[in-house]
Design an enzyme around this catalytic site. Sequence first.
Site, short mmCIF file in Angstrom:
data_model
loop_
_atom_site.label_atom_id
_atom_site.label_comp_id
_atom_site.label_asym_id
_atom_site.label_seq_id
_atom_site.Cartn_x
_atom_site.Cartn_y
_atom_site.Cartn_z
N MET A 78 -34.42 -27.55 9.93
CA MET A 78 -34.57 -29.00 10.03
C MET A 78 -34.63 -29.47 11.48
O MET A 78 -34.35 -28.71 12.41
CB MET A 78 -33.41 -29.69 9.31
CG MET A 78 -33.37 -29.43 7.81
SD MET A 78 -32.02 -30.29 6.96
CE MET A 78 -32.52 -32.00 7.16
N HIS A 79 -35.01 -30.73 11.65
CA HIS A 79 -34.91 -31.48 12.91
C HIS A 79 -35.96 -31.13 13.95
O HIS A 79 -36.07 -31.82 14.96
CB HIS A 79 -33.53 -31.34 13.56
CG HIS A 79 -32.37 -31.55 12.65
ND1 HIS A 79 -32.22 -32.69 11.90
CD2 HIS A 79 -31.31 -30.74 12.34
CE1 HIS A 79 -31.10 -32.58 11.19
NE2 HIS A 79 -30.55 -31.42 11.44
N ASP A 237 -33.78 -26.91 4.98
CA ASP A 237 -33.11 -25.69 4.56
C ASP A 237 -31.78 -25.96 3.87
O ASP A 237 -31.43 -25.29 2.90
CB ASP A 237 -32.93 -24.72 5.73
CG ASP A 237 -32.24 -25.34 6.94
OD1 ASP A 237 -31.89 -26.54 6.92
OD2 ASP A 237 -32.06 -24.60 7.93
#
Length: 485
Positions: A78-79, A237
């Site tokens: 992520m991110h 995830d």
Amino acid sequence: MFLGIDVGTGGTRAVLIDRAGKVVSSDSAEHASISSPQIGWAEQDPEDWWRAAKEAIRGAHLAIPGIAVEAIGLTGQMHGCVMLDANGQVLRPALIWCDQRTQPECDWLHKIIGRERLIELTCNPALPNFTLTKLLWVREHQPEIFARIAHVLCPKDYVRYRLTGEYAMDMQEASGTLLLDVTHRRWSEEVADAAGIPMSWLPKLFEGPEICAHISADAAAKTGLVAGTPVVAGAGDQGAGAVGMGILAPGSVSATIGTSGVVFAATDAPIKDPKGRLHTFCHAAPGIWHVMGVTNGAGLSLRYFRDTFSPGSSYDELTSLASEAPAGSDGLLWTPYLFGERTPHLDPNARAAFTGISASHTRGHFIRAVLEGVAFSLRDTFTLFAELGIPVEKIRLGGGGARSPLWRQIQADVYGQPVEILEAEEGGAFGAALLAGTGAGAWPSVEAACAATIRPAATIEPRNAAAMTEAYVHYRRVYHALKQI
């Protein structure tokens, strides 16, 4: 059959499951190493994710001739901030989740919007990990690139774009961008406007099991998939991993140790930590939210120790040595802040350390201290859950921390309550495949998909809870002592 694709940090994994939840085939391909040209920086090339995805997809679904893939789900780290121009071309390497360079941008957002208002709008404060702060760093330091941005995606959504030609993102992933109104499950125009981010850059939003695209003819030729195969939105995830572990009802909690470590609790409404120490995101299933605490350097701590101090050793060899040391590691402590820390300290400048070293400590003590230190860091999240009244009725373990008998016993001891492991803990790719099956109509809901496919295998009872509670008291003092120097 349903295909789940996990675009992780170290590699991409593809898992093919049937309607009983059995893994029929899987394959993976490693990514190039993280680029860190300066301390605290972490970048990867999105083209390398696409290369690895093609390899993993072909390896998984071509391993068994004649298999028809009904639907595909994606998950991943992520991110990360993937910036594309108007033609869909990558403008620069992606700043990924563990990049820590953007604290000035976080401070600017809190000044412009207000920290409390930002938490009210997005359920989270500004952190260096989040996508928006990375965009703002590029605006400040690479304005020529910022001026050419037309689309912003996260890592797995870039792979979806290469598979389908569509710009799309799920609610759970979008929660980690700091641009989502998490409570109302929509982009926050107020945050985007205040930050100077055009809404046209943001992809269309979908719920996790919702079909959002189809495999293109070009991607079909490169992967062996059939053109027109539906692709669901999936999840980041942690959201997909929670689906793969059946963490959907309040009271159900997972503790997952991968490169990072996450304690994840499902909630039926968004729960906001006024201090912003926990993340509050939309879940991968419609109408559900979750809270989670994150340790940046979880499995990364053990890998760092191996690569730096014991190159050539296997993880089994390391944990065998660790098992010879007693619970509590005879006072040796490890704080796993290799990439700063998120929960509970929100400090990108935190640094890792061994403390309490004596001449009697062996290599096994150091290894065990790493395993215990990661579990202590995750216990910090359980401490916050108790403070905020978030129920914890059962804990399921995932990731590398679930596969190691010693590490799962340490977790039971540190958390002070029984923990479950599953018959088949396949991580985020499995959860993404369940979301794909739900979208294709194999199950009427994500909850039904989990009920049909997820089975506990064993329960581990605590054996050294008292010793671990005592050690945790000392562990809690280390960060504050080291911060002074």
